[in-house]
Design an enzyme around this catalytic site. Structure first.
Site, PDB file in Angstrom:
ATOM      1  N   LYS A 187       0.811  -1.219   0.000  1.00 47.09           N
ATOM      2  CA  LYS A 187       0.000   0.000   0.000  1.00 47.09           C
ATOM      3  C   LYS A 187       0.844   1.268   0.000  1.00 47.09           C
ATOM      4  CE  LYS A 187      -2.244  -0.915   3.812  1.00 47.09           C
ATOM      5  NZ  LYS A 187      -1.760  -2.257   4.184  1.00 47.09           N
ATOM      6  N   ARG A 236      -9.484   0.591   9.105  1.00 50.16           N
ATOM      7  CA  ARG A 236      -8.968  -0.734   9.418  1.00 50.16           C
ATOM      8  C   ARG A 236     -10.026  -1.624  10.059  1.00 50.16           C
ATOM      9  NH1 ARG A 236      -3.485   0.078   8.916  1.00 50.16           N
ATOM     10  NH2 ARG A 236      -2.179  -1.267  10.152  1.00 50.16           N
ATOM     11  N   ARG A 295      11.712  -6.330   4.818  1.00 52.49           N
ATOM     12  CA  ARG A 295      11.481  -4.900   4.667  1.00 52.49           C
ATOM     13  C   ARG A 295      12.336  -4.084   5.645  1.00 52.49           C
ATOM     14  NH1 ARG A 295       5.442  -2.615   3.999  1.00 52.49           N
ATOM     15  NH2 ARG A 295       5.183  -2.555   6.249  1.00 52.49           N
ATOM     16  N   ARG A 351      11.459  -2.251  11.512  1.00 51.48           N
ATOM     17  CA  ARG A 351      10.511  -1.684  12.475  1.00 51.48           C
ATOM     18  C   ARG A 351      10.279  -2.634  13.638  1.00 51.48           C
ATOM     19  NH1 ARG A 351       5.618   0.101   8.687  1.00 51.48           N
ATOM     20  NH2 ARG A 351       4.580  -1.203  10.227  1.00 51.48           N
ATOM     21  N   ARG A 379      -0.048  -9.244  13.368  1.00 54.39           N
ATOM     22  CA  ARG A 379      -0.655  -8.239  12.491  1.00 54.39           C
ATOM     23  C   ARG A 379      -1.472  -8.878  11.383  1.00 54.39           C
ATOM     24  NH1 ARG A 379       4.391  -5.480  10.713  1.00 54.39           N
ATOM     25  NH2 ARG A 379       3.216  -4.245   9.246  1.00 54.39           N
TER      26      ARG A 379
HETATM   27  P1  ADP Z   1       1.140  -2.081   8.161  1.00 58.69           P
HETATM   28  O1  ADP Z   1       2.473  -2.159   7.548  1.00 58.69           O
HETATM   29  O2  ADP Z   1       0.824  -3.144   9.150  1.00 58.69           O
HETATM   30  O3  ADP Z   1       0.039  -1.819   7.180  1.00 58.69           O
HETATM   31  P2  ADP Z   1       0.836   0.554   9.336  1.00 58.69           P
HETATM   32  O4  ADP Z   1       2.064   1.355   9.179  1.00 58.69           O
HETATM   33  O5  ADP Z   1      -0.339   0.887   8.526  1.00 58.69           O
HETATM   34  O6  ADP Z   1       1.271  -0.939   9.181  1.00 58.69           O
HETATM   35  O7  ADP Z   1       0.394   0.555  10.875  1.00 58.69           O
HETATM   36  C1  ADP Z   1       1.265   0.178  11.928  1.00 58.69           C
HETATM   37  C2  ADP Z   1       0.472   0.018  13.210  1.00 58.69           C
HETATM   38  O8  ADP Z   1      -0.194   1.249  13.523  1.00 58.69           O
HETATM   39  C3  ADP Z   1      -0.640  -1.017  13.150  1.00 58.69           C
HETATM   40  O9  ADP Z   1      -0.174  -2.318  13.429  1.00 58.69           O
HETATM   41  C4  ADP Z   1      -1.592  -0.494  14.224  1.00 58.69           C
HETATM   42  O10 ADP Z   1      -1.115  -0.790  15.517  1.00 58.69           O
HETATM   43  C5  ADP Z   1      -1.498   1.000  14.044  1.00 58.69           C
HETATM   44  N1  ADP Z   1      -2.509   1.537  13.096  1.00 58.69           N
HETATM   45  C6  ADP Z   1      -2.258   2.143  11.903  1.00 58.69           C
HETATM   46  N2  ADP Z   1      -3.404   2.526  11.287  1.00 58.69           N
HETATM   47  C7  ADP Z   1      -4.405   2.143  12.126  1.00 58.69           C
HETATM   48  C8  ADP Z   1      -5.826   2.243  12.061  1.00 58.69           C
HETATM   49  N3  ADP Z   1      -6.457   2.798  11.009  1.00 58.69           N
HETATM   50  N4  ADP Z   1      -6.542   1.732  13.093  1.00 58.69           N
HETATM   51  C9  ADP Z   1      -5.934   1.172  14.163  1.00 58.69           C
HETATM   52  N5  ADP Z   1      -4.607   1.048  14.283  1.00 58.69           N
HETATM   53  C10 ADP Z   1      -3.838   1.517  13.286  1.00 58.69           C
END
Ligand code: ADP
Ligand code: ZN
Length: 215
Positions: free
Chosen positions: A13, A88, A127, A162, A173
């Site tokens: 994404k 989400r 990554r 990360r 996740r």
């Molecule tokens: P990913 O690579 O898992 O898509 P993101 O960078 O989007 O990771 O998000 C990292 C973390 O931030 C998630 O695992 C969650 O804890 C939190 N997070 C991000 N966006 C949301 C959201 N819309 N609702 C709830 N938690 C979120």
């Protein structure tokens, strides 16, 4: 364009969003980036979000909606926005629908980036992300290494894995995704907004999206 990018962690994404912003000046809004910035700066929001994120759990919906309510009303969103990592959960999707209508806008499509689980697992463990919060360039030790080992090509900061990209947090996740976020495809299908791109290459995903939004 005004779109939502759906897809599991590691579906690409963030990479796709960066490519799309270059097409028409839309802004990428990543709740993950906003939250990581808040954690790093030790803000109230960051203190509340930190433990959820480290465990690979979702941050509570009310915190996320507070962030998005402000963010979507900033001036740069007038050129269009790409929502990356938000919504989400079904409650977030419902709250977003209300919020958009309240502020007088809408979305054109919810793009579901469908990538097989084994590809995702491999991508996430390899990554690496630039540690500079202003940069956050994404690398991959196999497919997109830095020119100098461990150093960001763009800004020269250290490139790191990360906290939530340990094997344990990754599998958490993915489970959270399947349970809470995958149902959003059905939600947007009902809204007539779902567009599924079946692709493992970011270029193919980008051209599919261009076609859909008429660019
Ligand atoms: P990913 O690579 O898992 O898509 P993101 O960078 O989007 O990771 O998000 C990292 C973390 O931030 C998630 O695992 C969650 O804890 C939190 N997070 C991000 N966006 C949301 C959201 N819309 N609702 C709830 N938690 C979120
Ligand atoms: Zn960098």
């Amino acid at each position: 364009m005004r779109i939502i990018l759906l897809g599991a962690p590691g579906a690409g994404k963030g990479t796709v969003a960066k490519m799309l912003t270059e097409l028409d000046g839309s802004v990428q809004i990543s709740t993950g980036d906003i939250l990581r910035g808040a954690v790093k700066n030790g803000t109230e929001l960051g203190k509340k979000a930190d433990s959820f994120m480290k465990a690979g759990d979702l941050v509570p919906d009310d915190l996320i909606m507070g962030i998005m309510e402000e963010r979507l009303q900033e001036d740069d969103c007038k050129a269009g926005f790409l929502l990356d990592g938000f919504p989400r959960t079904i409650p977030q999707a419902e709250a977003l629908k209300q919020l958009l209508s309240r502020i007088g806008t809408d979305i054109q499509a919810a793009i579901n980036i469908d990538v097989p689980r084994d590809v995702i697992l491999d991508r996430l463990t390899t990554r690496r992300t630039c540690s500079n919060s202003e940069c956050q360039e994404i690398y991959n030790v196999k497919t997109k290494p830095t020119k100098k080992e461990g150093i960001c090509d763009k800004c020269g900061s250290p490139v790191i894995q990360r906290d939530d990209e340990t094997t344990e947090a990754i599998s958490k996740r993915l489970d959270t995704y399947n349970e809470k976020t995958a149902p959003l495809a059905g939600f947007y299908e009902k809204e007539g907004l779902l567009f599924t791109v079946d692709a493992t290459s970011s270029d193919a995903v980008v051209s599919g999206i261009k076609g859909r939004v008429g660019l």
